[in-house]
Design a protein around this motif. Structure first.
Motif, PDB file in Angstrom:
ATOM      1  N   GLU A 137       0.836  -1.204   0.000  1.00  0.00           N
ATOM      2  CA  GLU A 137       0.000   0.000   0.000  1.00  0.00           C
ATOM      3  C   GLU A 137       0.868   1.250   0.000  1.00  0.00           C
ATOM      4  OE1 GLU A 137      -3.584  -2.178   2.545  1.00  0.00           O
ATOM      5  OE2 GLU A 137      -2.604  -0.406   3.339  1.00  0.00           O
ATOM      6  N   VAL A 138       1.975   1.212   0.735  1.00  0.00           N
ATOM      7  CA  VAL A 138       2.901   2.350   0.713  1.00  0.00           C
ATOM      8  C   VAL A 138       3.450   2.538  -0.695  1.00  0.00           C
ATOM      9  CG1 VAL A 138       5.060   3.270   1.629  1.00  0.00           C
ATOM     10  CG2 VAL A 138       3.505   2.020   3.143  1.00  0.00           C
ATOM     11  N   GLU A 139       3.772   1.437  -1.360  1.00  0.00           N
ATOM     12  CA  GLU A 139       4.265   1.530  -2.737  1.00  0.00           C
ATOM     13  C   GLU A 139       3.237   2.205  -3.639  1.00  0.00           C
ATOM     14  OE1 GLU A 139       5.964  -2.020  -4.489  1.00  0.00           O
ATOM     15  OE2 GLU A 139       6.379  -2.818  -2.488  1.00  0.00           O
ATOM     16  N   LEU A 140       1.977   1.897  -3.446  1.00  0.00           N
ATOM     17  CA  LEU A 140       0.934   2.492  -4.276  1.00  0.00           C
ATOM     18  C   LEU A 140       0.798   3.988  -4.009  1.00  0.00           C
ATOM     19  CD1 LEU A 140      -1.530  -0.456  -4.235  1.00  0.00           C
ATOM     20  CD2 LEU A 140      -1.059   0.885  -6.279  1.00  0.00           C
ATOM     21  N   VAL A 141       0.912   4.380  -2.738  1.00  0.00           N
ATOM     22  CA  VAL A 141       0.869   5.811  -2.427  1.00  0.00           C
ATOM     23  C   VAL A 141       2.039   6.524  -3.102  1.00  0.00           C
ATOM     24  CG1 VAL A 141       0.977   7.526  -0.586  1.00  0.00           C
ATOM     25  CG2 VAL A 141      -0.352   5.442  -0.250  1.00  0.00           C
ATOM     26  N   VAL A 142       3.231   5.930  -3.015  1.00  0.00           N
ATOM     27  CA  VAL A 142       4.407   6.536  -3.631  1.00  0.00           C
ATOM     28  C   VAL A 142       4.289   6.517  -5.150  1.00  0.00           C
ATOM     29  CG1 VAL A 142       6.899   6.306  -3.933  1.00  0.00           C
ATOM     30  CG2 VAL A 142       5.890   6.063  -1.659  1.00  0.00           C
ATOM     31  N   ALA A 143       3.690   5.461  -5.720  1.00  0.00           N
ATOM     32  CA  ALA A 143       3.467   5.427  -7.170  1.00  0.00           C
ATOM     33  C   ALA A 143       2.570   6.582  -7.601  1.00  0.00           C
ATOM     34  CB  ALA A 143       2.846   4.086  -7.567  1.00  0.00           C
ATOM     35  N   HIS A 144       1.590   6.901  -6.777  1.00  0.00           N
ATOM     36  CA  HIS A 144       0.745   8.073  -7.041  1.00  0.00           C
ATOM     37  C   HIS A 144       1.587   9.345  -7.041  1.00  0.00           C
ATOM     38  CE1 HIS A 144      -2.881  10.685  -6.488  1.00  0.00           C
ATOM     39  NE2 HIS A 144      -2.010  11.424  -5.818  1.00  0.00           N
ATOM     40  N   GLU A 145       2.489   9.468  -6.060  1.00  0.00           N
ATOM     41  CA  GLU A 145       3.339  10.659  -5.992  1.00  0.00           C
ATOM     42  C   GLU A 145       4.328  10.712  -7.156  1.00  0.00           C
ATOM     43  OE1 GLU A 145       2.599  12.981  -3.966  1.00  0.00           O
ATOM     44  OE2 GLU A 145       1.061  11.733  -3.057  1.00  0.00           O
ATOM     45  N   LEU A 146       4.805   9.548  -7.586  1.00  0.00           N
ATOM     46  CA  LEU A 146       5.674   9.510  -8.760  1.00  0.00           C
ATOM     47  C   LEU A 146       4.933  10.003  -9.999  1.00  0.00           C
ATOM     48  CD1 LEU A 146       7.534   6.108  -8.259  1.00  0.00           C
ATOM     49  CD2 LEU A 146       8.506   8.401  -8.059  1.00  0.00           C
ATOM     50  N   ASP A 205      -3.624   8.945  -9.904  1.00  0.00           N
ATOM     51  CA  ASP A 205      -4.173   7.630  -9.566  1.00  0.00           C
ATOM     52  C   ASP A 205      -4.039   6.667 -10.735  1.00  0.00           C
ATOM     53  OD1 ASP A 205      -4.876   8.349  -7.012  1.00  0.00           O
ATOM     54  OD2 ASP A 205      -7.008   8.645  -7.444  1.00  0.00           O
ATOM     55  N   ARG A 206      -4.386   7.131 -11.938  1.00  0.00           N
ATOM     56  CA  ARG A 206      -4.258   6.272 -13.111  1.00  0.00           C
ATOM     57  C   ARG A 206      -2.802   5.865 -13.342  1.00  0.00           C
ATOM     58  NH1 ARG A 206      -7.986  10.021 -15.134  1.00  0.00           N
ATOM     59  NH2 ARG A 206      -6.357  11.120 -16.294  1.00  0.00           N
ATOM     60  N   HIS A 207      -1.905   6.812 -13.094  1.00  0.00           N
ATOM     61  CA  HIS A 207      -0.478   6.504 -13.246  1.00  0.00           C
ATOM     62  C   HIS A 207      -0.065   5.409 -12.261  1.00  0.00           C
ATOM     63  CE1 HIS A 207       3.744   7.425 -14.193  1.00  0.00           C
ATOM     64  NE2 HIS A 207       3.953   7.131 -12.926  1.00  0.00           N
ATOM     65  N   ALA A 208      -0.532   5.505 -11.017  1.00  0.00           N
ATOM     66  CA  ALA A 208      -0.193   4.490 -10.018  1.00  0.00           C
ATOM     67  C   ALA A 208      -0.712   3.121 -10.440  1.00  0.00           C
ATOM     68  CB  ALA A 208      -0.771   4.888  -8.658  1.00  0.00           C
ATOM     69  N   LEU A 209      -1.909   3.082 -11.004  1.00  0.00           N
ATOM     70  CA  LEU A 209      -2.473   1.808 -11.451  1.00  0.00           C
ATOM     71  C   LEU A 209      -1.705   1.260 -12.660  1.00  0.00           C
ATOM     72  CD1 LEU A 209      -6.236   2.749 -11.066  1.00  0.00           C
ATOM     73  CD2 LEU A 209      -5.074   0.903  -9.834  1.00  0.00           C
ATOM     74  N   ASP A 210      -1.349   2.136 -13.594  1.00  0.00           N
ATOM     75  CA  ASP A 210      -0.584   1.692 -14.761  1.00  0.00           C
ATOM     76  C   ASP A 210       0.791   1.171 -14.349  1.00  0.00           C
ATOM     77  OD1 ASP A 210      -2.652   2.417 -16.437  1.00  0.00           O
ATOM     78  OD2 ASP A 210      -1.817   4.387 -16.902  1.00  0.00           O
ATOM     79  N   LEU A 211       1.384   1.822 -13.329  1.00  0.00           N
ATOM     80  CA  LEU A 211       2.735   1.458 -12.919  1.00  0.00           C
ATOM     81  C   LEU A 211       2.759   0.162 -12.117  1.00  0.00           C
ATOM     82  CD1 LEU A 211       5.729   2.311 -12.817  1.00  0.00           C
ATOM     83  CD2 LEU A 211       5.181   3.617 -10.744  1.00  0.00           C
ATOM     84  N   THR A 212       1.793  -0.003 -11.210  1.00  0.00           N
ATOM     85  CA  THR A 212       1.802  -1.169 -10.318  1.00  0.00           C
ATOM     86  C   THR A 212       0.926  -2.311 -10.823  1.00  0.00           C
ATOM     87  OG1 THR A 212      -0.045  -0.307  -9.007  1.00  0.00           O
ATOM     88  CG2 THR A 212       2.184   0.342  -8.338  1.00  0.00           C
TER      89      THR A 212
END
Length: 311
Positions: A166-175, A255-262
């Motif tokens: 979950e932390v990775e997903l939050v950071v993926a959002h920030e990325l 959010d979409r970026h986090a989903l695409d990345l993870t």
């Protein structure tokens, strides 16, 4: 003196309301800081406001004395430049006044976050942990700064509560914010908005009925200061819904970026639920409130978007 009086008066008027909000948040377990610490934070914020407002007022009236009718031209440029400077300096000067930041320690989570950034082709200069737990139990992470000051910051409450994925997903959002240059774009838009606001203030302070109501002869008259403050506050309030609309679009894109990345919508949904519960959020607020004040999509919409992405 007038600028200081207006700032102190505004703080005095809103203080009971902010104290009431804090009392309610404490009742729901969101506040860990004592009243003394809160008072110190209020004083820090007030001193910071004075440090910004007094030189700005001095410079503004120096320009109006130079030209009561064309002062807004150089003032617009100065406002844009100040916006850019504050965006660059905020992480270095302002944030450390209210929180302590430490590098995230070496370990599997830090390695996973750095790998995530490398996979995203984003150069992460710093990943820091903020000691938010001494004030709140809320969970959060964010990205701030430009160039050499850019950093991703995670609350220690998030690291202590959420699952590593979950932390990775939050950071993926920030990325996603870094990848799409949201801080840079936001700074540019903020600079343009500040310049436009100064131009509108110049127009308003040139209207004889308003000057007459303020008892001022022209914009260079210090008695125009309350009128200037009132007009500035009104413009800020009117621009608020537009800023919120832009912010919601930016956050939905991240959010979409986090989903695409993870490619992990299930954990994304779990993370959104955890954030909503821990932050005692309204998961589906009334539409009017969301349009006026919502800077992020509601939790219900974010979860629906993740399920739609999965579909």
């Amino acid at each position: 003196g007038g600028a200081a009086a207006l700032l102190l008066l505004g703080e005095a008027v809103q203080l009971p309301f902010t104290a009431r909000v804090r009392t309610v948040r404490r009742r729901y377990g969101l506040v860990t800081q004592g009243w003394a610490g809160w008072a110190v934070d209020v004083l820090r914020g007030l001193l910071l406001g004075l440090g910004l407002a007094l030189p700005a007022a001095w410079g503004l009236y120096a320009l109006t004395a130079w030209s009561p009718h064309r002062w807004w031209l150089p003032a617009a440029g100065a406002a844009a430049a100040l916006t850019v400077a504050l965006s660059f300096l905020f992480p270095l000067v302002v944030e450390p006044l209210f929180n302590r930041f430490t590098p995230m320690p070496d370990g599997p989570l830090r390695t996973a976050l750095l790998d995530l950034a490398e996979q995203d082709a984003v150069a992460v200069r710093e990943v820091l942990v903020a000691d938010a737990s001494r004030r709140t139990t809320a969970l959060n992470a964010y990205v701030s700064g430009l160039g050499a000051t850019r950093r991703i910051v995670a609350y220690d409450t998030l690291l202590a509560t959420a699952e590593p994925r979950e932390v990775e997903l939050v950071v993926a959002h920030e990325l996603g914010h870094v990848k799409h240059r949201d801080v840079l774009t936001g700074t540019a838009l903020g600079a343009l908005g500040a310049a436009a606001a100064v131009c509108l203030l110049g127009l308003l302070l040139g209207l004889p009925p308003l000057l007459s109501a303020a008892g001022a002869a022209d914009a260079a008259d210090p008695r125009s200061l309350p009128l200037l403050a009132a007009c500035g506050t009104l413009l800020g309030a009117l621009s608020g819904p537009l800023q919120c609309a832009v912010s919601r679009r930016v956050e939905a894109r991240a959010d979409r970026h986090a989903l695409d990345l993870t490619r992990d919508p299930e954990q994304f949904v779990a993370m959104q639920r955890r954030l909503a519960v821990a932050n005692v959020a309204d998961v589906d607020p009334p539409r009017a409130l969301q349009l006026l004040f919502g800077t992020h999509p509601s939790a219900a919409r974010r979860i629906a978007a993740a399920r739609s992405w999965r579909g």
